[in-house]
Design a protein around this motif. Structure first.
Motif, PDB file in Angstrom:
ATOM      1  N   PRO A 126       0.838  -1.204   0.000  1.00 32.63           N
ATOM      2  CA  PRO A 126       0.000   0.000   0.000  1.00 32.63           C
ATOM      3  C   PRO A 126       0.870   1.250   0.000  1.00 32.63           C
ATOM      4  N   GLU A 127       0.417   2.302  -0.662  1.00 32.89           N
ATOM      5  CA  GLU A 127       1.240   3.499  -0.854  1.00 32.89           C
ATOM      6  C   GLU A 127       1.661   4.135   0.464  1.00 32.89           C
ATOM      7  N   ASP A 128       0.721   4.238   1.421  1.00 31.13           N
ATOM      8  CA  ASP A 128       1.085   4.897   2.683  1.00 31.13           C
ATOM      9  C   ASP A 128       2.096   4.080   3.472  1.00 31.13           C
ATOM     10  N   VAL A 129       2.067   2.759   3.295  1.00 31.74           N
ATOM     11  CA  VAL A 129       3.049   1.899   3.951  1.00 31.74           C
ATOM     12  C   VAL A 129       4.399   2.029   3.260  1.00 31.74           C
ATOM     13  N   GLU A 130       4.389   1.969   1.956  1.00 33.62           N
ATOM     14  CA  GLU A 130       5.623   2.100   1.172  1.00 33.62           C
ATOM     15  C   GLU A 130       6.314   3.435   1.433  1.00 33.62           C
ATOM     16  N   ASN A 131       5.513   4.484   1.625  1.00 35.03           N
ATOM     17  CA  ASN A 131       6.064   5.824   1.838  1.00 35.03           C
ATOM     18  C   ASN A 131       6.348   6.130   3.306  1.00 35.03           C
ATOM     19  N   ASN A 132       6.190   5.133   4.171  1.00 35.45           N
ATOM     20  CA  ASN A 132       6.443   5.317   5.598  1.00 35.45           C
ATOM     21  C   ASN A 132       5.570   6.409   6.199  1.00 35.45           C
ATOM     22  N   SER A 133       4.311   6.454   5.772  1.00 37.49           N
ATOM     23  CA  SER A 133       3.358   7.410   6.333  1.00 37.49           C
ATOM     24  C   SER A 133       2.560   6.805   7.480  1.00 37.49           C
ATOM     25  N   VAL A 134       2.964   5.627   7.935  1.00 39.58           N
ATOM     26  CA  VAL A 134       2.311   4.994   9.076  1.00 39.58           C
ATOM     27  C   VAL A 134       3.354   4.737  10.159  1.00 39.58           C
ATOM     28  N   SER A 135       2.886   4.736  11.398  1.00 45.07           N
ATOM     29  CA  SER A 135       3.791   4.542  12.534  1.00 45.07           C
ATOM     30  C   SER A 135       3.890   3.090  12.962  1.00 45.07           C
ATOM     31  N   GLY A 136       2.919   2.276  12.556  1.00 47.61           N
ATOM     32  CA  GLY A 136       2.910   0.870  12.920  1.00 47.61           C
ATOM     33  C   GLY A 136       2.013   0.096  11.984  1.00 47.61           C
ATOM     34  N   ILE A 137       2.218  -1.221  11.943  1.00 51.29           N
ATOM     35  CA  ILE A 137       1.479  -2.078  11.017  1.00 51.29           C
ATOM     36  C   ILE A 137       0.979  -3.319  11.741  1.00 51.29           C
ATOM     37  N   ILE A 138      -0.287  -3.655  11.493  1.00 52.76           N
ATOM     38  CA  ILE A 138      -0.852  -4.922  11.930  1.00 52.76           C
ATOM     39  C   ILE A 138      -1.104  -5.767  10.684  1.00 52.76           C
ATOM     40  N   VAL A 139      -0.572  -6.975  10.669  1.00 55.70           N
ATOM     41  CA  VAL A 139      -0.841  -7.915   9.579  1.00 55.70           C
ATOM     42  C   VAL A 139      -1.796  -8.972  10.122  1.00 55.70           C
ATOM     43  N   LEU A 140      -2.970  -9.040   9.526  1.00 53.57           N
ATOM     44  CA  LEU A 140      -4.022  -9.930  10.018  1.00 53.57           C
ATOM     45  C   LEU A 140      -4.034 -11.220   9.213  1.00 53.57           C
ATOM     46  N   SER A 141      -3.717 -12.329   9.870  1.00 50.37           N
ATOM     47  CA  SER A 141      -3.654 -13.644   9.246  1.00 50.37           C
ATOM     48  C   SER A 141      -2.527 -13.680   8.217  1.00 50.37           C
ATOM     49  N   HIS A 142      -2.448 -14.772   7.462  1.00 55.93           N
ATOM     50  CA  HIS A 142      -1.337 -14.919   6.529  1.00 55.93           C
ATOM     51  C   HIS A 142      -1.670 -14.320   5.170  1.00 55.93           C
ATOM     52  N   ILE A 143      -0.643 -13.803   4.530  1.00 57.87           N
ATOM     53  CA  ILE A 143      -0.745 -13.319   3.145  1.00 57.87           C
ATOM     54  C   ILE A 143       0.223 -14.174   2.335  1.00 57.87           C
TER      55      ILE A 143
END
Length: 337
Positions: free
Chosen positions: A115-132
């Motif tokens: 996701p663009e906001d993740v790639e651009n480091n516009s988020v402070s933390g990430i939750i990954v729900l289940s497996h991808i």
């Protein structure tokens, strides 16, 4: 258009770690003020885009974004993951932050597109729900942003994880069937689909071993798809059906129960069925299915607590938190005839 600048470019320029760059640009502790300023200046000179949000995780109101990432399939399981999402959203808002939801389809996953906001480091933390996929999750982790996984872990995914104690929960479920006098207990699921399912199979095997019951290969359906035709075909391959079934989730439990009834078997008089998750299917089946309860609200709450702890403790060893599960006994299990 020129090549987009990444955190790795900044790290290489300054000859420091990518994690230090991430800490500095997201306002987290772990780098000196002088280093932080140097990183910010270098980022600006290279044309790197970032939010510049400073996150306060020590009691005050925070300003920033948290990303929740899951596959399209995971989000489709509304009765299970929907409740986890609501708990996460509540906990994020309590901390004064915003939750960004990202659904990952098969093409996005295969091409490792973040996701663009993740790639651009516009988020402070990430939750990954289940497996991808292991590769996709690692691309997320490699950004250096604090990340917590829910209902999934893998030896090559180096991040915190919040998990059900799947082995012990499955053990309890199978022990319940054994206490009812069952010795021929079947297993159904797809152990290659998720580490959780594999762990539930291991719990099934451990319960049999501890009760001196020899597992029978023909009663263990470990690679079946979660649909009616596949379940019926699997049961057709078994010469003598077991007197009880342990199913890795409520979907498999519902399908097994339905398939048995189609064959004229009575549940639980002729065969008992026990499943996992305490989802809607376990409650609407006839009879209602005995199942292992998962506290989904606690799942989400613990994930956010761990994420904010990780923001404040970026260099601590990764942790896995196991949440206990209790059995809900309903009308689908009974004494062996």
């Amino acid at each position: 258009m020129g090549k987009r600048v990444t955190m790795q470019d900044i790290a290489d320029k300054l000859k420091i770690s990518k994690n230090s760059v991430s800490q500095a640009l997201s306002g987290k502790p772990g780098v000196s003020e002088a280093t932080r300023k140097k990183i910010e200046q270098t980022a600006k000179s290279l044309g790197y885009r970032y939010s510049g949000a400073k996150v306060n995780t020590n009691g005050g109101q925070s300003v920033g974004n948290i990303a929740l990432i899951a596959s399209e399939f995971a989000f489709s399981l509304k009765s299970f993951f929907g409740e986890i999402y609501l708990a996460i959203d509540k906990e994020v808002k309590k901390r004064g932050m915003n939750l960004h939801i990202h659904s990952i389809d098969d093409v996005t996953r295969a091409n490792l597109v973040l996701p663009e906001d993740v790639e651009n480091n516009s988020v402070s933390g990430i939750i990954v729900l289940s497996h991808i996929s292991t590769e996709y999750i690692n691309k997320i982790i490699n950004l250096g942003i604090p990340t917590v996984m829910i209902d999934h872990h893998h030896p090559f995914n180096h991040a915190d994880a919040i998990l059900i104690n799947n082995r012990f929960a499955a053990y309890k479920a199978v022990h319940h069937l054994i206490e009812l006098g069952h010795q021929n207990i079947g297993f159904v699921g797809n152990v290659d689909y998720s580490p959780s399912y594999l762990e539930r199979w291991e719990g099934y095997l451990l319960a049999l071993k501890d009760n001196d019951i020899e597992p029978k290969e023909e009663l263990m359906v470990t690679d079946v798809a979660e649909n009616g035709d596949s379940i019926n075909n699997a049961l057709n391959q078994i010469n003598e059906l077991p007197t009880a079934w342990f199913c890795t989730n409520d979907g498999y439990g519902f399908l097994i129960l339905t398939s048995l009834q189609t064959r004229g078997l009575r549940v639980p008089k002729d065969a008992s069925v026990c499943s996992f998750d305490n989802g809607q299917l376990s409650r609407i089946s006839t009879p209602p299915t005995t199942t292992m309860n998962v506290d989904l609200t606690l799942y989400g709450k613990r994930a956010i607590e761990q994420l904010f702890w990780r923001m404040d403790n970026p260099n601590e060893p990764f942790q896995e938190t196991l949440i206990d599960s209790t059995i809900i006994i309903r009308d689908s299990t009974g004494p062996v005839n």
